[in-house]
Structure formats: C-alpha cells, structure tokens
Motif scaffolding. Structure first.
Motif, PDB file in Angstrom:
ATOM      1  N   LEU A   1      -6.903  -3.765   0.797  1.00 14.36           N
ATOM      2  CA  LEU A   1      -6.312  -2.431   0.650  1.00 14.36           C
ATOM      3  C   LEU A   1      -6.297  -1.513   2.094  1.00 14.36           C
ATOM      4  O   LEU A   1      -5.113  -0.876   2.623  1.00 14.36           O
ATOM      5  CB  LEU A   1      -6.084  -1.653  -0.498  1.00 14.36           C
ATOM      6  CG  LEU A   1      -4.457  -1.946  -1.682  1.00 14.36           C
ATOM      7  CD1 LEU A   1      -5.121  -1.174  -2.894  1.00 14.36           C
ATOM      8  CD2 LEU A   1      -3.276  -2.034  -1.147  1.00 14.36           C
TER       9      LEU A   1
ATOM     10  N   GLY B   1       4.740  -0.300  -8.614  1.00 15.81           N
ATOM     11  CA  GLY B   1       4.507  -0.053  -6.933  1.00 15.81           C
ATOM     12  C   GLY B   1       3.799   0.354  -6.429  1.00 15.81           C
ATOM     13  O   GLY B   1       2.719  -0.006  -5.779  1.00 15.81           O
TER      14      GLY B   1
ATOM     15  N   GLU C   1      -0.181  -8.062   4.836  1.00 14.18           N
ATOM     16  CA  GLU C   1       1.054  -8.381   4.264  1.00 14.18           C
ATOM     17  C   GLU C   1       1.238  -9.423   3.096  1.00 14.18           C
ATOM     18  O   GLU C   1       1.596  -8.879   2.492  1.00 14.18           O
ATOM     19  CB  GLU C   1       2.964  -7.722   4.929  1.00 14.18           C
ATOM     20  CG  GLU C   1       2.248  -6.738   5.740  1.00 14.18           C
ATOM     21  CD  GLU C   1       2.061  -5.439   4.504  1.00 14.18           C
ATOM     22  OE1 GLU C   1       3.437  -5.310   3.814  1.00 14.18           O
ATOM     23  OE2 GLU C   1       1.103  -4.167   4.437  1.00 14.18           O
TER      24      GLU C   1
ATOM     25  N   LEU D   1      -0.508   0.272  -6.239  1.00  9.71           N
ATOM     26  CA  LEU D   1      -1.041  -0.510  -5.437  1.00  9.71           C
ATOM     27  C   LEU D   1      -2.630   0.272  -6.780  1.00  9.71           C
ATOM     28  O   LEU D   1      -3.450  -0.575  -6.638  1.00  9.71           O
ATOM     29  CB  LEU D   1      -0.961  -1.073  -4.097  1.00  9.71           C
ATOM     30  CG  LEU D   1      -0.283  -2.014  -4.119  1.00  9.71           C
ATOM     31  CD1 LEU D   1      -0.282  -2.385  -2.557  1.00  9.71           C
ATOM     32  CD2 LEU D   1      -0.557  -3.739  -4.470  1.00  9.71           C
TER      33      LEU D   1
ATOM     34  N   LYS E   1       4.792  -3.730  -8.815  1.00  6.94           N
ATOM     35  CA  LYS E   1       5.912  -3.251  -9.368  1.00  6.94           C
ATOM     36  C   LYS E   1       6.622  -3.652 -10.323  1.00  6.94           C
ATOM     37  O   LYS E   1       6.734  -2.648 -10.797  1.00  6.94           O
ATOM     38  CB  LYS E   1       6.515  -4.450  -7.852  1.00  6.94           C
ATOM     39  CG  LYS E   1       8.214  -3.812  -8.717  1.00  6.94           C
ATOM     40  CD  LYS E   1       8.908  -4.482  -7.286  1.00  6.94           C
ATOM     41  CE  LYS E   1      10.413  -4.083  -7.223  1.00  6.94           C
ATOM     42  NZ  LYS E   1      11.347  -5.240  -6.273  1.00  6.94           N
TER      43      LYS E   1
ATOM     44  N   LEU F   1      -1.393  -9.175   0.280  1.00 10.09           N
ATOM     45  CA  LEU F   1      -0.997  -8.417  -0.426  1.00 10.09           C
ATOM     46  C   LEU F   1       0.714  -8.709  -1.220  1.00 10.09           C
ATOM     47  O   LEU F   1       0.684  -8.007  -2.350  1.00 10.09           O
ATOM     48  CB  LEU F   1      -1.491  -6.968  -0.481  1.00 10.09           C
ATOM     49  CG  LEU F   1      -2.342  -6.652   0.057  1.00 10.09           C
ATOM     50  CD1 LEU F   1      -1.883  -4.753   1.210  1.00 10.09           C
ATOM     51  CD2 LEU F   1      -3.110  -6.216  -0.650  1.00 10.09           C
ATOM     52  N   SER F   2       1.370  -9.722  -1.182  1.00 17.33           N
ATOM     53  CA  SER F   2       2.392  -9.756  -1.667  1.00 17.33           C
ATOM     54  C   SER F   2       2.142 -10.240  -3.056  1.00 17.33           C
ATOM     55  O   SER F   2       3.202  -9.446  -3.964  1.00 17.33           O
ATOM     56  CB  SER F   2       3.417 -10.686  -0.886  1.00 17.33           C
ATOM     57  OG  SER F   2       2.795 -11.871  -1.210  1.00 17.33           O
TER      58      SER F   2
ATOM     59  N   ARG G   1       1.380  -7.225  -4.731  1.00 18.83           N
ATOM     60  CA  ARG G   1       2.353  -6.366  -4.870  1.00 18.83           C
ATOM     61  C   ARG G   1       3.795  -5.964  -6.272  1.00 18.83           C
ATOM     62  O   ARG G   1       4.075  -5.355  -6.513  1.00 18.83           O
ATOM     63  CB  ARG G   1       3.146  -6.220  -3.228  1.00 18.83           C
ATOM     64  CG  ARG G   1       2.122  -5.440  -2.847  1.00 18.83           C
ATOM     65  CD  ARG G   1       3.204  -5.232  -1.508  1.00 18.83           C
ATOM     66  NE  ARG G   1       2.787  -5.166  -0.056  1.00 18.83           N
ATOM     67  CZ  ARG G   1       1.941  -3.407   0.645  1.00 18.83           C
ATOM     68  NH1 ARG G   1       2.113  -2.691   0.140  1.00 18.83           N
ATOM     69  NH2 ARG G   1       1.387  -3.600   1.575  1.00 18.83           N
ATOM     70  N   GLN G   2       3.632  -7.531  -5.972  1.00 12.69           N
ATOM     71  CA  GLN G   2       5.292  -7.944  -7.300  1.00 12.69           C
ATOM     72  C   GLN G   2       3.762  -7.500  -8.350  1.00 12.69           C
ATOM     73  O   GLN G   2       5.389  -7.273  -8.991  1.00 12.69           O
ATOM     74  CB  GLN G   2       5.263  -9.563  -7.165  1.00 12.69           C
ATOM     75  CG  GLN G   2       5.947  -9.715  -6.339  1.00 12.69           C
ATOM     76  CD  GLN G   2       6.341 -11.530  -5.693  1.00 12.69           C
ATOM     77  OE1 GLN G   2       5.250 -12.289  -6.525  1.00 12.69           O
ATOM     78  NE2 GLN G   2       7.217 -11.641  -4.512  1.00 12.69           N
TER      79      GLN G   2
ATOM     80  N   SER H   1      -4.851  -2.878   5.304  1.00  6.47           N
ATOM     81  CA  SER H   1      -3.681  -2.832   5.373  1.00  6.47           C
ATOM     82  C   SER H   1      -3.683  -2.412   5.261  1.00  6.47           C
ATOM     83  O   SER H   1      -2.508  -1.447   6.357  1.00  6.47           O
ATOM     84  CB  SER H   1      -3.083  -3.406   3.646  1.00  6.47           C
ATOM     85  OG  SER H   1      -1.452  -3.311   4.092  1.00  6.47           O
TER      86      SER H   1
END
Length: 177
Positions: free
Chosen positions: A84, A56, A40, A58, A51, A43-44, A47-48, A87
């Motif tokens: 991904l 959001g 996580e 991916l 988003k 990927l942060s 993700r931003q 994850s």
C-alpha cells in the motif's frame, strides 16, 4: 576566430544537452507508469477482498489482518502495508507525471523519487529526439548556456581589466611626425 568556434562548440553542447531533457522525462514517466501498473496488479486481489468485506477499504483489511491471532495473517498485514505504501507513492508520482509539461519538468528536477530517478538515470540511453519539444529544449538550453558563459567571460574580463579602452589624455598625444 577561436572565440567564434568556441561559441559554436558551446552552443552545440548546450543543444545536445537540451534535447536530452524531454527524452529523460519521458523515460522517467514510462518507468513510473510501469511500476504503477505492476503495483495495481499486485493489489488487485486484496482490493477485491476489501471490496467484498470492508467496503473497499484496504486499511480496514490491514487492521483486520493485524488483529488476527494467526501469525500468517499478522505477517501478511506487514506485506500488505508495504504494498500500500509503495502503491500510494507510485500513484502520487504518476499523478505528477500526468500534469502539464512544466509540472513534469519541475517534478523530475526537484521532487522526483530518488530511487526511481536513479533507476531511470542508470537505464537511460542518450538519444536525439526530433520532436518539437526536444528541439525547443535544445535551442533554449544552447542559448542559455552560451549566454551565461559569455556573461561570465565578459564579466571576468571586465573585472580583470581586459578589453577596456584606454583614454588618452592630451599630454599623451604625440604628433604623427
């Protein structure tokens, strides 16, 4: 007398094996959680970005990277896809390990990720937990092992003719004199 001691040893082995089960499941669960948190965190940033530009999504970010004529972005699409996939795998494992105890046991016994299972097994250190669930597992495994082995031994003995009583016919009876 020897059979009694053998039964005690068998029961003790079953008890010691049984108390390992909750410890191993706990270690597997902690390993999954650690890998999941790391995934996580990796990927942060993506993700931003997703988003901000793709609501959001991916997968849309990966598609955008793949469609780019820049070879760096195309290469990053492959890296992001691998992140991904990892994850999603860890998320599924994490969800399974947050269920009731019987779901966790079933998952680790039959559906665990082989790589993560091996990693947990390689790093596992035998321990004797005195938690109620470990004691219950220990006693349950000890009784089950003792029962199964006793049935196997008695079944083999019965099959081979040991411990059968011999019926005495009237012709075989001899007077005491």
């Amino acid at each position: 007398m020897f059979r009694s001691y053998l039964r005690l040893v068998l029961f003790a082995v079953g008890l010691l094996v049984g108390v390992q089960i909750p410890g191993f499941i706990n270690d597997y669960s902690q390993r999954i959680e650690a890998h999941w948190q790391e995934s996580e965190q990796s990927l942060s940033g993506f993700r931003q970005t997703a988003k901000q530009f793709f609501n959001g999504d991916l997968d849309a970010l990966v598609a955008h990277y793949r469609a780019s004529s820049d070879p760096v972005f195309a290469s990053d699409a492959n890296s992001l896809t691998n992140l991904l996939v990892r994850s999603r795998l860890l998320d599924a494992e994490w969800q399974a390990m947050n269920g009731p105890w019987y779901v966790r046991v079933w998952h680790v016994a039959f559906n665990a990720n082989p790589d993560l299972f091996k990693e947990t097994y390689d790093g596992y250190r035998y321990q004797v937990l005195l938690a109620p669930e470990a004691i219950a597992w220990g006693i349950g495994c000890a009784l089950l092992l003792a029962f199964v082995v006793e049935l196997l031994v008695l079944g083999a003995g019965w099959t081979l003719g040991f411990n059968r009583t011999h019926k005495v016919t009237q012709h075989e009876q001899r007077p005491w004199r």
